[in-house]
Enzyme design. Sequence first.
Site, PDB file in Angstrom:
ATOM      1  N   GLY A  71     -21.872  37.893  57.771  1.00  0.00           N
ATOM      2  CA  GLY A  71     -21.961  37.581  59.188  1.00  0.00           C
ATOM      3  C   GLY A  71     -23.356  37.146  59.613  1.00  0.00           C
ATOM      4  O   GLY A  71     -23.515  36.197  60.382  1.00  0.00           O
ATOM      5  N   SER A  72     -24.377  37.825  59.112  1.00  0.00           N
ATOM      6  CA  SER A  72     -25.753  37.503  59.521  1.00  0.00           C
ATOM      7  C   SER A  72     -26.098  36.067  59.125  1.00  0.00           C
ATOM      8  O   SER A  72     -26.691  35.316  59.915  1.00  0.00           O
ATOM      9  CB  SER A  72     -26.753  38.467  58.874  1.00  0.00           C
ATOM     10  N   ASN A 152     -20.166  45.247  68.797  1.00  0.00           N
ATOM     11  CA  ASN A 152     -20.072  46.201  67.701  1.00  0.00           C
ATOM     12  C   ASN A 152     -20.311  47.644  68.128  1.00  0.00           C
ATOM     13  O   ASN A 152     -19.895  48.562  67.437  1.00  0.00           O
ATOM     14  CB  ASN A 152     -21.036  45.820  66.575  1.00  0.00           C
ATOM     15  N   GLN A 180     -16.778  41.430  64.617  1.00  0.00           N
ATOM     16  CA  GLN A 180     -16.006  42.638  64.935  1.00  0.00           C
ATOM     17  C   GLN A 180     -14.556  42.323  65.297  1.00  0.00           C
ATOM     18  O   GLN A 180     -13.717  43.221  65.330  1.00  0.00           O
ATOM     19  CB  GLN A 180     -16.649  43.391  66.102  1.00  0.00           C
ATOM     20  N   SER A 200     -17.225  38.208  58.855  1.00  0.00           N
ATOM     21  CA  SER A 200     -17.755  38.930  57.704  1.00  0.00           C
ATOM     22  C   SER A 200     -16.669  39.787  57.073  1.00  0.00           C
ATOM     23  O   SER A 200     -15.995  40.556  57.761  1.00  0.00           O
ATOM     24  CB  SER A 200     -18.914  39.814  58.149  1.00  0.00           C
ATOM     25  N   GLY A 201     -16.508  39.660  55.752  1.00  0.00           N
ATOM     26  CA  GLY A 201     -15.414  40.334  55.050  1.00  0.00           C
ATOM     27  C   GLY A 201     -15.432  41.848  55.116  1.00  0.00           C
ATOM     28  O   GLY A 201     -14.388  42.485  55.240  1.00  0.00           O
ATOM     29  N   HIS A 202     -16.623  42.439  55.057  1.00  0.00           N
ATOM     30  CA  HIS A 202     -16.648  43.906  54.906  1.00  0.00           C
ATOM     31  C   HIS A 202     -16.265  44.661  56.170  1.00  0.00           C
ATOM     32  O   HIS A 202     -16.138  45.875  56.160  1.00  0.00           O
ATOM     33  CB  HIS A 202     -17.995  44.382  54.335  1.00  0.00           C
ATOM     34  N   THR A 238     -23.486  28.450  43.248  1.00  0.00           N
ATOM     35  CA  THR A 238     -22.187  28.777  42.654  1.00  0.00           C
ATOM     36  C   THR A 238     -21.479  29.825  43.508  1.00  0.00           C
ATOM     37  O   THR A 238     -22.085  30.808  43.929  1.00  0.00           O
ATOM     38  CB  THR A 238     -22.385  29.289  41.212  1.00  0.00           C
ATOM     39  N   CYS A 325     -27.765  49.340  62.516  1.00  0.00           N
ATOM     40  CA  CYS A 325     -29.046  48.674  62.355  1.00  0.00           C
ATOM     41  C   CYS A 325     -30.138  49.321  63.191  1.00  0.00           C
ATOM     42  O   CYS A 325     -31.311  49.180  62.901  1.00  0.00           O
ATOM     43  CB  CYS A 325     -28.905  47.206  62.748  1.00  0.00           C
TER      44      CYS A 325
HETATM   45  C1  LIG Z   1     -21.750  43.633  61.010  1.00  0.00           C
HETATM   46  C2  LIG Z   1     -22.053  42.615  62.015  1.00  0.00           C
HETATM   47  C3  LIG Z   1     -22.835  41.484  61.706  1.00  0.00           C
HETATM   48  C4  LIG Z   1     -23.502  41.307  60.373  1.00  0.00           C
HETATM   49  O1  LIG Z   1     -22.590  41.016  59.359  1.00  0.00           O
HETATM   50  P1  LIG Z   1     -23.076  41.159  57.835  1.00  0.00           P
HETATM   51  O2  LIG Z   1     -21.946  40.630  57.040  1.00  0.00           O
HETATM   52  O3  LIG Z   1     -23.304  42.621  57.621  1.00  0.00           O
HETATM   53  O4  LIG Z   1     -24.321  40.355  57.703  1.00  0.00           O
HETATM   54  C5  LIG Z   1     -23.035  40.535  62.681  1.00  0.00           C
HETATM   55  N1  LIG Z   1     -22.489  40.664  63.903  1.00  0.00           N
HETATM   56  C6  LIG Z   1     -21.737  41.725  64.245  1.00  0.00           C
HETATM   57  C7  LIG Z   1     -21.145  41.791  65.611  1.00  0.00           C
HETATM   58  C8  LIG Z   1     -21.506  42.736  63.314  1.00  0.00           C
HETATM   59  O5  LIG Z   1     -20.757  43.787  63.670  1.00  0.00           O
END
Ligand SMILES: *Cc1c(COP(=O)(O)O)cnc(C)c1O
Length: 395
Positions: A71-72, A152, A180, A200-202, A238, A325
């Site tokens: 995401g970042s 978030n 989110q 973001s996948g996680h 890659t 964070c």
């Molecule tokens: C977690 C989060 C991010 C960052 O995503 P990463 O994959 O950890 O870099 C950015 N924006 C929001 C709103 C998030 O909750």
Amino acid sequence: MRTVYADNAATTPVSQHVVDEILPYFTEHFGNPSSLYTIGQTAHRAVTKARQQVADALGAEQSEIYFTSGGSEADNWAIRGAAALGAKKGKKHIITSKIEHHAVLHTCAALEKQGFTVTYLDVYENGIVKVEDVEKAITDDTCLVTIMYANNEIGTIQPIAEIGKLCHEKGVLFHTDAVQAVGHVKINVKEQNIDMLSLSGHKFHAPKGIGALYCKKGLRLPNLIEGGAQESGRRAGTENVPGIVGLGVAITDMVSHIDENAKKVSALRDRLFEGASKISHSRINGDRERRLPGNFSMCFEGVEGESLLLMLDAKGISASSGSACTSGSLDPSHVLLAIGLPHEVAHGSLRLSISENNTEEDIDYILEVLPPIIKRLRDMSPLWDHIMERENNKA
Ligand SMILES: *Cc1c(COP(=O)(O)O)cnc(C)c1O
């Protein structure tokens, strides 16, 4: 001891289905997607399939999806890229909100140092941007509006489609950090007038270190990484094939269960709100209705958030005071300050982010453990004594 994981806004466990699907891409199908022989082409096909899965989940086209490390990275790319395009036309004004993730806020701050001006919109007590404020802030100089889909910390959902429509009428690019929201609420980038979207996948049961930027067709952002031809030459290197496969599987799983998950998760969350609201001197942060299904965020006066987290952890509960964070710093969260909470109240915040893996038993356990912890912390707190004294003087 019972353990309850209630910090799904920080990260989620990778689902067993995702693990099963990605394992062969570490060993058997390890080829480089750019190679012409069979194992390379197997990996290439898997990347293409995942790109289609992500596109389908967003109502986008395959060619509009660029895989990133998360995401970042997607936020940085979208914002810096749109700023560079704006600067070429002499437009150096960006509009965002006060409650964005640091990936957005710090990118905007970096651009301010390079001569851009940034308007940080208020979100009021309910934690929601007003569309008319966006409209008032747009000038002939504005090149980008970037407003997060869902927050978030407090889970509030922004009027994305309306802001997107306004931006299109005014000819301004619109980016949303939807990290989110993706997989948790329904999104359609075309219907919602979104030009760029970060995910973001996680945050939805795919691995860490994989994400994507949706960038609408025809919008030529500057390349992020120069090198090979991966991601249409715009983000070379890659591909993280197992991560990409996992992202595709996870987003498909989430979207195909979106209604039933939202129903289940919001019922659990509501049970939490109902129970925790019985604690005196407590308040819900952000709009009660317009929020993510799994987001619980409250403040408890006379309580120090970090101590609360440690005591919950001692009872097996993983929770957060807001954003992962900012924990470790003594400043209260910028989000809680933006919704008007005084410093001392913002310090007593608790975020529980529920997923479809949680159960009613988890919720009841939290509600059994939480009130006595808050009582203990208040019994030890000079701030709480002060609050009580003030009230007794008034009475
Ligand atoms: C977690 C989060 C991010 C960052 O995503 P990463 O994959 O950890 O870099 C950015 N924006 C929001 C709103 C998030 O909750």
